[in-house]
Design a protein around this motif. Structure first.
Motif, short mmCIF file in Angstrom:
data_model
loop_
_atom_site.label_atom_id
_atom_site.label_comp_id
_atom_site.label_asym_id
_atom_site.label_seq_id
_atom_site.Cartn_x
_atom_site.Cartn_y
_atom_site.Cartn_z
N TYR A 160 -114.64 65.03 -75.94
CA TYR A 160 -113.70 65.66 -74.68
C TYR A 160 -112.09 65.57 -74.81
CZ TYR A 160 -112.38 67.66 -70.07
OH TYR A 160 -111.73 68.23 -69.17
N GLU A 161 -111.87 64.06 -75.04
CA GLU A 161 -110.37 63.94 -75.29
C GLU A 161 -109.85 64.65 -76.39
OE1 GLU A 161 -108.26 62.28 -73.49
OE2 GLU A 161 -110.10 62.05 -71.86
N THR A 178 -109.20 67.99 -75.36
CA THR A 178 -107.90 68.27 -74.63
C THR A 178 -106.80 68.11 -75.08
OG1 THR A 178 -109.26 67.00 -72.67
CG2 THR A 178 -106.72 66.89 -72.53
N ALA A 223 -112.83 67.06 -66.37
CA ALA A 223 -112.13 65.65 -66.97
C ALA A 223 -112.98 64.81 -65.98
CB ALA A 223 -110.63 65.55 -67.09
#
Length: 173
Positions: free
Chosen positions: A57-58, A61, A151
Motif C-alpha cells: 500500500y505504501e 501511495t 490508508a
C-alpha cells in the motif's frame, strides 16, 4: 556409614528403567516445545504478510505521490477515471520491490488479484486497496478478502483481520 559408602561406590551407571524414564520425560518436553514453537512460527508468518500488505500500500501511495501513477491507470498517459492498477503493474513499473508473497495454495502468481483505485472524495483523493480472498498465504493459512481499504484501514491491519480463524461454529449457534 561404611555400608552407605559401599552402596554408593558400587553403582556404576543408570539402570534401564532410569534411562527409559529420562527418555520419556525428554520426549514430553520436546513435544510441548515443538507445538509452542510451531505456533510462534505461524504467528510470525502472519505478521510478515500483514507487513507485506502494508508495504505494498505504501508503494502505491508513493507511486501516486511521485507521478500520479494510479490516477493515470498505471501508464504514462491519462486513463479512464476509476481504472484499477494491480500490484503486478506496480511491480513491473518498478514501484513495488516485491509481490512474490502474492501466491495462492497452488503456487500461482496472484499479483493481479491485488488492486488499487484512486477514489475522489471531497477535497482530496483517496487510494483504496482491494485484495481477493485466497490471494496469498501465511504458511498454509489463506487471507480473507480485503475490499476498498483506505490508508486508515491498512495501517491497523492485524493477523486477526487478514487471517481470521476459519474454525466452523456448530450449527444452530
Amino acid at each position: 556409614m561404611n555400608k552407605l559408602l559401599l552402596l554408593v561406590k558400587d553403582e556404576e551407571g543408570m539402570t534401564l528403567v532410569e534411562l527409559l524414564a529420562v527418555i520419556v520425560i525428554l520426549s514430553i518436553v520436546a513435544g510441548i516445545g515443538g507445538v509452542a514453537i510451531a505456533g510462534v512460527i505461524q504467528r510470525s508468518r502472519e505478521d510478515g504478510r500483514v507487513a507485506d500488505v502494508q508495504m505494498l500500500y505504501e508503494a502505491a501511495t508513493l507511486a501516486e505521490a511521485s507521478d500520479s501513477f494510479i490516477s493515470k491507470g498505471g501508464s504514462g498517459t491519462g486513463a479512464t477515471p476509476g481504472t484499477k492498477v494491480t500490484a503486478k503493474t506496480l511491480y513491473d513499473s518498478g514501484y513495488a520491490t516485491s509481490v512474490a508473497f502474492l501466491k495462492n495454495k497452488a503456487g500461482a502468481d496472484t499479483s493481479d488479484k491485488a488492486s488499487f483505485l484512486l477514489v475522489g472524495t471531497t477535497g482530496a483523493n483517496k487510494l483504496q486497496l482491494s485484495i481477493e480472498k485466497d490471494s496469498f498465504l501465511a504458511g498454509s493459512k489463506p487471507n480473507a478478502e480485503m475490499k476498498d481499504m483506505d490508508a486508515g484501514k491498512v495501517k491497523v491491519l492485524t493477523r486477526a483481520t487478514v487471517f481470521p480463524d476459519t474454525k466452523s461454529e456448530p450449527e444452530g449457534s
